[in-house]
Design a protein around this motif. Structure first.
Motif, PDB file in Angstrom:
ATOM      1  N   UNK A  10      12.597  13.008  55.246  1.00 29.18           N
ATOM      2  CA  UNK A  10      13.047  14.370  55.467  1.00 29.18           C
ATOM      3  C   UNK A  10      13.132  14.612  56.972  1.00 29.18           C
ATOM      4  N   UNK A  11      13.523  15.809  57.360  1.00 29.40           N
ATOM      5  CA  UNK A  11      13.803  16.103  58.776  1.00 29.40           C
ATOM      6  C   UNK A  11      13.162  17.440  59.139  1.00 29.40           C
ATOM      7  N   UNK A  12      12.874  17.650  60.423  1.00 29.03           N
ATOM      8  CA  UNK A  12      12.228  18.905  60.837  1.00 29.03           C
ATOM      9  C   UNK A  12      12.982  20.153  60.377  1.00 29.03           C
ATOM     10  N   UNK A  13      14.319  20.086  60.366  1.00 34.44           N
ATOM     11  CA  UNK A  13      15.074  21.300  59.994  1.00 34.44           C
ATOM     12  C   UNK A  13      14.745  21.763  58.568  1.00 34.44           C
ATOM     13  N   UNK A  14      14.433  20.820  57.678  1.00 34.56           N
ATOM     14  CA  UNK A  14      14.116  21.213  56.298  1.00 34.56           C
ATOM     15  C   UNK A  14      12.670  21.689  56.179  1.00 34.56           C
ATOM     16  N   UNK A  15      11.840  21.284  57.135  1.00 31.52           N
ATOM     17  CA  UNK A  15      10.424  21.655  57.114  1.00 31.52           C
ATOM     18  C   UNK A  15      10.178  23.000  57.805  1.00 31.52           C
ATOM     19  N   UNK A  16      11.060  23.338  58.770  1.00 29.89           N
ATOM     20  CA  UNK A  16      10.809  24.512  59.622  1.00 29.89           C
ATOM     21  C   UNK A  16      11.879  25.588  59.499  1.00 29.89           C
ATOM     22  N   UNK A  17      13.057  25.261  58.975  1.00 24.90           N
ATOM     23  CA  UNK A  17      14.151  26.234  58.882  1.00 24.90           C
ATOM     24  C   UNK A  17      14.513  26.425  57.410  1.00 24.90           C
ATOM     25  N   UNK A  18      15.359  27.411  57.146  1.00 30.14           N
ATOM     26  CA  UNK A  18      15.689  27.695  55.743  1.00 30.14           C
ATOM     27  C   UNK A  18      17.045  28.393  55.656  1.00 30.14           C
ATOM     28  N   UNK A  19      17.441  28.748  54.430  1.00 32.53           N
ATOM     29  CA  UNK A  19      18.699  29.472  54.227  1.00 32.53           C
ATOM     30  C   UNK A  19      18.701  30.809  54.978  1.00 32.53           C
TER      31      UNK A  19
ATOM     32  N   UNK B 285      15.747   1.260  47.896  1.00 31.52           N
ATOM     33  CA  UNK B 285      16.594   2.397  48.272  1.00 31.52           C
ATOM     34  C   UNK B 285      15.819   3.322  49.206  1.00 31.52           C
ATOM     35  N   UNK B 286      16.523   3.798  50.233  1.00 37.58           N
ATOM     36  CA  UNK B 286      15.942   4.779  51.176  1.00 37.58           C
ATOM     37  C   UNK B 286      16.873   5.987  51.170  1.00 37.58           C
ATOM     38  N   UNK B 287      16.371   7.130  50.724  1.00 40.98           N
ATOM     39  CA  UNK B 287      17.207   8.329  50.649  1.00 40.98           C
ATOM     40  C   UNK B 287      16.993   9.147  51.932  1.00 40.98           C
ATOM     41  N   UNK B 288      18.101   9.419  52.626  1.00 47.35           N
ATOM     42  CA  UNK B 288      18.011  10.120  53.911  1.00 47.35           C
ATOM     43  C   UNK B 288      18.021  11.634  53.716  1.00 47.35           C
ATOM     44  N   UNK B 289      17.605  12.325  54.721  1.00 43.43           N
ATOM     45  CA  UNK B 289      17.598  13.795  54.827  1.00 43.43           C
ATOM     46  C   UNK B 289      17.417  14.516  53.483  1.00 43.43           C
ATOM     47  N   UNK B 290      16.268  14.254  52.855  1.00 44.69           N
ATOM     48  CA  UNK B 290      15.924  14.916  51.589  1.00 44.69           C
ATOM     49  C   UNK B 290      15.522  16.361  51.904  1.00 44.69           C
TER      50      UNK B 290
END
Ligand code: URP
Ligand code: ZN
Ligand code: ZN
Length: 466
Positions: A269-278, A241-246
């Motif tokens: 995971x993706x850059x948006x989750x590493x660099x951006x937030x709520x 299994x490969x889980x996308x956009x964690x």
């Protein structure tokens, strides 16, 4: 006629090594590497020499998650294969793996042929396809075998988006069983979409219509629950299994627990989750709509867990999930109802730079940068060592990267066909200087020299971690 290019004087960085080496390219492939200044390198003759002094010489990026021209949310992603792959090249990515879509009631064949037609003759760099399964049934399960045979070896299923891409647990189990038998890798969008839709309805009924509510209803627990369920279903099926956009710490914990048991479970995971937030989703005047994607951006506390997961290999890949929608006319469809904002962010051009910045910021090492952005996605999706490394026999997909150049990311200067940047104003140290795709110059010292139609479809073998 045979053409030979010598890339001389740079620091070659791969997932495993850092070498002051010259690289000889012949007929679109890497022919040899030799220590800079060595007798072997000195004896090489070439038609063209590229001076890489002071630069990194790295494999072209492999972005394993893009959505060019995706019809979604009542509109279509704004990058075509032409504009999107050109932007990818500008950002040092020389292979994309895009998602072909099966529509409900239609065959996989029809969906895949539509994607071949969209991409054919239009791409600046090479491309491959995953297949989105929207309608798992006896006929489409059989078709999976044929797709694996033609090099489309991974299949995305959705636990989210009921009525659009959603599959129930029985369909997911059947697809996983088929993947276990034919070698196809199941990629999962892990969010409990049935529960999320209840929360969406309740939020809208309370008058909570702003973009920030997109983040609030798509709860961390519903990502974690779906991730857990997907892992258990994969265990029952005996499938990887490969889980996308964690995006959530709790989802990383589910992956880590599975991997600690030795299960073949992988996470992206993706850059948006590493660099951006709520915080971005909360930007006033509907600007938060620019950051609506699913899984959603999380409170910034989650970022540390994602970086840790990348360092400990509980997460293996950083892809972009590039799915751009212009603010004007597209994101605006959701004014007054956040559930109507088309989901997705632009980023195919920014990934290599943002991750290089992460090296400078101490989150990951230089080789890990190349591993998570080039080598591992290539291995995960059956492209290695043709893609993802610089080694004799590999495609000469090579980036000369200037680690000292300064840039400010902006929609004014980017090449993606979208009217905003999710990273507007962000200062980055490091920039792509020159890009070769199969030995051809696509970017030459920050000038675009590529052409639509150079990029070719790349059939893939199955996952190389199994
Ligand atoms: O918001 C997103 N991620 N849009 C693209 C479709 C998907 O789920 O990957
Ligand atoms: Zn998804
Ligand atoms: Zn996606």
């Amino acid at each position: 006629m045979s053409t030979r290019t010598l890339i001389s004087g740079g620091l070659v960085v791969t997932a495993s090594d850092e070498l002051h080496a010259d690289v000889l390219v012949e007929d679109g492939r890497v022919a040899a590497l030799a220590a800079h200044g060595s007798a072997a390198a000195g004896a090489w003759t070439a038609d063209r020499t590229i001076d890489a002094t002071g630069k990194y010489v790295i494999p072209g990026g492999v972005d394993a998650h893009t959505h060019m021209e995706l019809p979604f949310g009542g509109t279509s992603a704004s990058d075509t294969f032409e504009t999107g792959t050109r932007a990818a090249a500008w950002g040092g990515t020389t292979t994309i793996v895009d998602f072909a879509v099966q529509s409900v009631g239609r065959s996989l064949r029809e969906g895949l042929d539509t994607w071949y037609a969209k991409a054919d003759g239009n791409c600046a760099v090479d491309y491959a396809f995953h297949m989105i399964l929207s309608d798992v049934n006896e006929r489409t399960l059989k078709e999976m075998d044929h797709l694996v045979g033609e090099g489309v070896t991974s299949f995305k299923l959705f636990m989210a988006y009921p009525g659009v891409f959603y599959s129930d647990d029985g369909q997911i189990l059947r697809a996983m069983q088929r993947g276990a038998a034919n070698g196809g890798l199941i990629m999962m969008h892990a969010e409990n979409g049935i529960a999320i839709d209840v929360l969406v309805e309740q939020a809208l009924a309370r008058g909570e219509t702003d973009p920030r509510h997109h983040g609030e209803v798509r709860k961390v627990l519903l990502e974690a629950e779906a991730t857990h369920r997907a892992i258990q279903l994969a265990r029952v099926a005996g499938a990887p299994l490969y889980v996308v956009h964690v995006s959530a710490e709790e989802a990383v914990a589910e992956l880590a627990a599975a991997r600690d048991k030795g299960l073949p479970v992988f996470g992206e995971t993706c850059p948006q989750y590493l660099f951006l937030s709520t915080d971005n989703l909360e930007e006033p005047d509907f600007q938060g709509a620019k950051y609506v994607c699913s899984t959603p951006l999380r409170p910034r506390e989650h970022q540390a867990a994602l970086w840790r997961g990348l360092r400990t290999n509980d997460l293996q890949v950083v892809s972009t999930d590039h799915c751009p929608f212009c603010f004007r006319g597209q994101k605006e469809l959701g004014r007054g109802d956040f559930s109507k904002i088309p989901n997705g962010l632009p980023g195919v051009e920014n990934r290599m730079d943002l991750l290089h910045q992460a090296v400078l910021d101490g989150h990951i090492s230089r080789r890990r940068w190349i591993e998570i952005a080039c080598a591992t996605p290539a291995r995960m999706f059956g492209l290695y060592p043709q893609k993802g490394t610089i080694a004799p026999g590999s495609d000469a997909d090579i980036v000369l990267y200037d680690p000292h150049a300064e840039q400010v990311i902006s929609a004014e200067t980017h090449h993606m066909n979208v009217d905003y940047s999710a990273y507007e104003g962000r200062r980055i140290t490091g920039r792509v200087d020159t890009v070769l795709s199969r030995g051809e110059l696509v970017i030459d010292q920050r000038e675009y020299t590529g052409r639509a139609g150079h990029g070719a479809f790349v059939p893939r073998s199955t996952c190389q971690y199994l």
